[in-house]
Motif scaffolding. Structure first.
Motif, short mmCIF file in Angstrom:
data_model
loop_
_atom_site.label_atom_id
_atom_site.label_comp_id
_atom_site.label_asym_id
_atom_site.label_seq_id
_atom_site.Cartn_x
_atom_site.Cartn_y
_atom_site.Cartn_z
N ASP A 1 8.59 -10.16 -3.94
CA ASP A 1 7.20 -9.66 -3.43
C ASP A 1 7.33 -8.45 -2.44
OD1 ASP A 1 5.87 -11.36 -5.24
OD2 ASP A 1 6.21 -12.92 -3.79
N VAL A 2 8.20 -8.72 -1.31
CA VAL A 2 8.26 -7.89 -0.40
C VAL A 2 8.89 -6.71 -0.77
CG1 VAL A 2 9.44 -7.60 2.03
CG2 VAL A 2 8.24 -9.73 1.55
N ALA A 3 10.02 -6.73 -1.47
CA ALA A 3 10.78 -5.34 -2.18
C ALA A 3 9.69 -4.64 -2.75
CB ALA A 3 12.07 -5.78 -2.78
N GLN A 4 9.02 -5.41 -3.76
CA GLN A 4 8.16 -4.57 -4.74
C GLN A 4 7.01 -3.88 -3.98
OE1 GLN A 4 6.17 -6.90 -7.68
NE2 GLN A 4 6.12 -5.12 -9.12
N ALA A 5 6.52 -4.30 -2.86
CA ALA A 5 5.30 -4.10 -2.23
C ALA A 5 5.80 -3.00 -1.50
CB ALA A 5 4.61 -5.13 -1.23
N LYS A 6 7.09 -2.94 -0.77
CA LYS A 6 7.40 -1.79 -0.09
C LYS A 6 7.55 -0.40 -0.92
CE LYS A 6 10.33 -4.06 3.40
NZ LYS A 6 11.70 -4.05 3.90
N ALA A 7 8.26 -0.89 -2.20
CA ALA A 7 8.34 0.48 -3.13
C ALA A 7 6.96 0.95 -3.75
CB ALA A 7 9.36 -0.09 -4.20
N TRP A 8 6.16 -0.33 -4.06
CA TRP A 8 5.03 0.15 -4.70
C TRP A 8 3.98 0.84 -3.70
CZ3 TRP A 8 -0.47 -0.68 -4.25
CH2 TRP A 8 -1.33 -0.65 -5.42
N GLY A 9 4.13 0.86 -2.49
CA GLY A 9 3.38 1.76 -1.43
C GLY A 9 4.06 2.98 -1.19
N ALA A 10 5.24 3.08 -1.32
CA ALA A 10 5.81 4.20 -1.48
C ALA A 10 5.61 5.29 -2.31
CB ALA A 10 7.38 4.18 -1.12
N VAL A 11 5.78 4.83 -3.58
CA VAL A 11 5.78 5.57 -4.93
C VAL A 11 3.95 6.02 -4.92
CG1 VAL A 11 5.05 3.84 -6.82
CG2 VAL A 11 6.32 5.98 -7.31
N GLY A 12 3.32 4.88 -4.46
CA GLY A 12 1.74 5.32 -4.55
C GLY A 12 1.44 6.31 -3.73
N MET A 13 1.89 6.38 -2.45
CA MET A 13 1.68 7.31 -1.38
C MET A 13 2.43 8.45 -1.27
SD MET A 13 -1.14 5.97 -0.21
CE MET A 13 -1.23 6.66 1.37
N GLY A 14 3.48 8.40 -2.28
CA GLY A 14 4.53 9.63 -2.16
C GLY A 14 5.20 9.77 -0.95
N VAL A 15 5.56 8.87 -0.03
CA VAL A 15 6.37 9.00 0.86
C VAL A 15 7.12 7.57 1.11
CG1 VAL A 15 5.19 10.67 2.15
CG2 VAL A 15 4.56 8.34 2.74
N SER A 16 8.34 7.54 1.90
CA SER A 16 8.97 6.44 2.24
C SER A 16 8.11 5.42 2.96
CB SER A 16 10.33 6.88 3.02
OG SER A 16 9.90 7.07 4.28
N SER A 17 8.44 4.41 2.79
CA SER A 17 7.64 3.12 3.50
C SER A 17 8.10 3.27 5.10
CB SER A 17 8.19 1.89 3.01
OG SER A 17 9.61 1.60 3.19
#
Length: 141
Positions: free
Chosen positions: A54-70
């Motif tokens: 859950d944590v790994a996916q949420a970090k990646a999901w935010g990054a791809v959704g916002m277009g920047v690194s977490s």
């Protein structure tokens, strides 16, 4: 237009896990998402806690959704916490602005997806993600 392949996603995971093991980090979970935020591949090392996915996916999901690194999202969250809490609530908790995920880009700089890790410190998580992306011949952002 290129897209992230399963072979690339698996190569990212394999290299990230190898780096983690070589560095002596705690057991990791690593999630690779495509450019639409869909799960492409995931691995959870033996001994990693149940929260790692859950944590790994949420970090990646935010990054791809916002277009920047977490990492950058975490820095931005400090200056506008209400907005980022609202994003997490709006996304049903799938958005986590904490260091440990990077964008995956092709040679032309197009975003193909993101990879997030969980298990170590944010810096450790981010480092293995970068290593994985580079091992797949792609650019981390």
């Amino acid at each position: 237009m290129s897209s992230l392949t399963l072979a690339q996603a698996n190569q990212i995971i394999a290299a990230a896990l190898a780096h983690s093991k070589q560095a002596g980090y705690q057991p990791m979970g690593i999630a690779v998402l495509d450019d639409a935020g869909h799960l492409k591949a995931f691995a959870r090392e033996d001994g990693a806690s149940m929260f790692r996915f859950d944590v790994a996916q949420a970090k990646a999901w935010g990054a791809v959704g916002m277009g920047v690194s977490s990492r950058l999202l975490g820095e931005r969250a400090k200056g506008n916490p209400n907005f980022f809490v609202s994003l997490a609530a709006t996304s049903a908790g799938r958005f986590l602005p904490q260091t440990g995920a990077v964008l995956i880009k092709d040679a032309q700089g197009r975003v193909l997806g993101a990879v997030g890790a969980s298990g170590g410190t944010g810096d450790e998580d981010e480092a293995i993600c970068i290593t994985g992306v580079q091992a797949a011949g792609l650019a981390a952002g």
